[in-house]
Enzyme design. Structure first.
Site, PDB file in Angstrom:
ATOM      1  N   GLU A 163       0.794  -1.240   0.000  1.00 37.95           N
ATOM      2  CA  GLU A 163       0.000   0.000   0.000  1.00 37.95           C
ATOM      3  C   GLU A 163       0.826   1.290   0.000  1.00 37.95           C
ATOM      4  O   GLU A 163       0.564   2.199   0.778  1.00 37.95           O
ATOM      5  CB  GLU A 163      -0.976  -0.010   1.188  1.00 37.95           C
ATOM      6  CG  GLU A 163      -1.911  -1.205   1.152  1.00 37.95           C
ATOM      7  CD  GLU A 163      -2.863  -1.277   2.342  1.00 37.95           C
ATOM      8  OE1 GLU A 163      -2.887  -0.342   3.148  1.00 37.95           O
ATOM      9  OE2 GLU A 163      -3.589  -2.284   2.439  1.00 37.95           O
ATOM     10  N   ASN A 205       2.034  -5.103  -3.205  1.00 34.85           N
ATOM     11  CA  ASN A 205       0.626  -5.397  -2.914  1.00 34.85           C
ATOM     12  C   ASN A 205      -0.145  -4.108  -2.621  1.00 34.85           C
ATOM     13  O   ASN A 205       0.349  -3.251  -1.889  1.00 34.85           O
ATOM     14  CB  ASN A 205       0.578  -6.320  -1.672  1.00 34.85           C
ATOM     15  CG  ASN A 205      -0.787  -6.872  -1.374  1.00 34.85           C
ATOM     16  OD1 ASN A 205      -1.444  -7.426  -2.260  1.00 34.85           O
ATOM     17  ND2 ASN A 205      -1.234  -6.755  -0.137  1.00 34.85           N
TER      18      ASN A 205
END
Ligand code: G3I
Length: 457
Positions: A163, A205
């Protein structure tokens, strides 16, 4: 981070694309396979994929929970147990008890284990939250190195960085203490993870990257850059915390990343319960099955009552552990088949073959590029062969007084301060005539100001 507000944002984005689920489902071509399997893991395995769940160490004593887990899933992700706050609660003191419980549960069940997550702006221990600059960069790289080394050889894929991109239209990085250590913090983390565990697949991710949008394009541009410069990235995770819709270009988005030469994985799938929960789950599964380099899907919990999205019933099993309609739609989509994942889509690894006729020795030169911040830097050194090939190389760098090398990648180092030597490792010693390779190191203080010297062997 406020998960609820993020989810609300995600949901409003996805609502506009709700009708696209049907279109996507209709556009995915699937090939039939020989026989239908009766569990999620077994049906995914028929095409070389995995089907996993995020699990919590604190629930492994619940027999309903572990019964479903061992029956249905062939991959696990620790929901919280391998995060920074869990594994390094005070600086330099590492605790792996709960992470190891997840690991051992997975390995004993013959499952793949996804490591989650080495660096993230959230769930940092308080000591890391209060660091900045080179102290934080060093602590972060040390964390990556220590944790990846502890689990070396056992993790299928690591979420190395989680993130790091901002929401909204810019497609840029999220502001965080890690980002403020310098834009290269992500590649430094990937390099450290690769050095520590060369056989784990290394993933970036993120959420809200499930369709083609500014944020996913920002990630795409970073991955393309990493691939072009040899930064060791193997896979991209798409969290897929979905509301009541799915982006119409969900599959196309997976495919464009796969076309960069990385695996793609659905890493945290859950879908708000509504009229079309089952069809959205089916669309996601079909999209993964249609993309050759989509290697697997992970749902973010087992039963609705295990979900972080309290009250939304977003998972495949109800509170009592019964299969929901969404479960059946996923199983059917897995059993409908798709292209088999090729066994070659493994982690970045050094080439193992060597030429039958070794090139003759020649001269080399080196140049250095610095990415500096107050109190530290990372250096990328380019080693270039002259008019003849080289079989090995040694580079010497002179550091200003007071600085020290703390970490190196793609080279072995001798000494940490003053005159520091770097030599090739097994896989990058041979450089063809006129060709080049790169290695890097991280240091405290100021980086080298003079051009390094290079000696070929
Ligand atoms: O373990 C403590 C417990 O001792 C304490 O009594 C309780 C009081 O609040 O907190 C418990 O810790 C909570 C932990 O989950 C375990 O349940 C934390 O407060 C809570 O913040 C934590 O939430 C996790 C969240 O990440 C943190 O940001 C969720 O379980 C986890 O599902 C969620 O997972 C993230 C992924 O890592 C990244 N992507 C988004 C996803 C959902 O937010």
């Amino acid at each position: 981070m406020n998960p609820r507000s993020i989810l609300r944002r995600r949901r409003s984005l996805l609502l506009s694309a709700a009708g696209a689920a049907v279109v996507l489902a209709a556009s995915v071509a699937v090939a039939g396979t020989a026989e239908a399997a009766s569990t999620l893991g077994a049906s995914a395995a028929q095409s070389g994929r995995y089907f996993g769940a995020a699990i919590a160490a604190g629930k492994l004593g619940d027999s309903t929970y572990t019964g479903i887990l061992t029956r249905e899933f062939n991959a696990v992700t620790p929901e919280n147990e391998m995060k920074w706050d869990a594994t390094e609660p005070s600086q330099g003191r590492f605790t792996y008890t709960n992470g190891d419980r997840i690991l051992n549960q997975g390995l004993s069940n013959g499952s793949k284990v996804r490591g989650h997550a080495l660096l993230w702006h959230a769930q940092q221990p308080s000591w890391a939250q209060s660091l900045s600059g080179s102290a934080l960069r060093s602590a972060a790289i040390n964390h990556v190195t220590q944790v990846a080394t502890h689990y070396k050889g056992k993790i299928y894929a690591w979420d190395v960085v989680n993130e790091a991109f901002a929401d909204g239209g810019g497609g840029g990085r999220r502001d965080s203490n890690l980002q403020r250590t310098g834009n290269d913090w992500i590649e430094a983390a990937f390099r450290a993870a690769h050095t520590a565990d060369p056989n784990a697949k290394l993933c970036y991710n993120d959420y809200n990257t499930d369709g083609v949008n500014a944020k996913s394009t920002g990630v795409y541009t970073m991955v393309r850059d990493f691939k072009s410069r040899g930064v060791p990235i193997d896979c991209v995770g798409f969290q897929s915390h979905l509301g009541t819709g799915i982006p119409g270009d969900y599959q196309a988005n997976l495919q464009r990343f796969a076309d960069l030469g990385v695996d793609v994985q659905i890493t945290e799938l859950d879908v708000a319960q509504g009229g079309n929960q089952a069809s959205i789950y089916s669309s996601v599964t079909r999209a993964c099955m249609a993309v050759t380099r989509c290697t697997g899907i992970t749902v973010w919990g087992i039963r609705d009552s295990d979900s972080w999205r309290t009250g939304e019933n977003p998972l495949l099993f109800d509170n009592s552990g019964n299969k929901k309609a969404a479960y059946t739609s996923v199983l059917n989509a897995l059993n409908a088949g798709g292209p088999t994942v090729p066994p070659t889509s493994g982690p970045t690894s050094p080439p193992t073959s060597s030429p039958t006729t070794p090139p003759s020795a020649g001269a080399c030169s080196a140049s250095v590029t610095l990415n500096s911040w107050s109190g530290g830097y990372t250096a990328t050194v380019k080693v270039t062969a002259g008019s003849a090939a080289v079989n090995g190389w040694a580079v010497t760098v002179n550091l200003p007084a007071g600085g020290a090398v703390t970490n190196a990648w793609n080279a072995t180092s001798t000494g940490t301060s003053g005159t520091v030597g770097f030599a090739n490792v097994s896989y990058n010693g041979q450089i063809p005539a006129g060709g080049s390779t790169e290695f890097g190191f991280q240091g405290t203080g100021s980086g080298p100001s003079a051009t390094p010297t290079c000696r070929a062997s």
